[in-house]
Design a protein around this motif. Structure first.
Motif: not given
Length: 161
Positions: A109-136
């Motif tokens: 797992r990767i831990y990242y300090r974020t907030d409720k407004w940017t978390y959605t963008y953080n998920l989009q940034d890593m969307e294609g990166t995580i290929t095993i398991g669920e991104l969330t």
């Protein structure tokens, strides 16, 4: 600052993690696995190992992170890591030396300090990166006064002053 090229530092970190697993921890999270950013005066860092390649923050930090992960592959517990920059979510960050794309391939797992407004963008940034398991499940937000609707998160309560 500890030299990430040092075999002693690398092996010491592996042994510390093994001790934590032996004590019963089911997850070890590495934090502050970053290269210090040089000051404006342009200070150079000295490394303990002789290298055939030019030392760089990315080579130092990613080499350290890969070594630790490889040495702990036989452990039953999870091994995770903190990312410290938004740039590292999408690739190599030349200033911190971190690379979330690489880390997502070798850490649970990767831990990242974020907030409720940017978390959605953080998920989009890593969307294609995580290929095993669920991104969330694999990108764990570290948040203040906000609970995301995914399965994994770290909540830090910030009290009003």
């Amino acid at each position: 600052y500890l030299d990430p090229y040092s075999a002693d530092v690398r092996n010491y970190m592996v042994e510390l993690c093994r001790e934590l697993y032996a004590m019963g921890f089911d997850e070890v999270v590495l934090a502050d696995v970053v290269h210090p950013v040089p000051s404006e005066s342009g200070s150079n860092f000295l490394y303990s190992a002789e290298m055939s390649t030019t030392p760089s923050p990315v080579n130092a930090v990613c080499g350290f992170a890969l070594y630790v992960a490889e040495q702990l592959e036989d452990e039953a517990g999870l091994l995770s890591i903190y990312l410290d920059s938004a740039r590292a979510l999408v690739g190599a960050d030349e200033s911190t030396g971190q690379n979330g794309v690489l880390f997502s391939k070798v850490y649970d797992r990767i831990y990242y300090r974020t907030d409720k407004w940017t978390y959605t963008y953080n998920l989009q940034d890593m969307e294609g990166t995580i290929t095993i398991g669920e991104l969330t499940d694999r990108l764990v937000p570290v948040v203040i006064n906000y609970l995301p609707e995914n399965s994994s998160w770290v909540y830090i309560e910030q009290l009003a002053e």
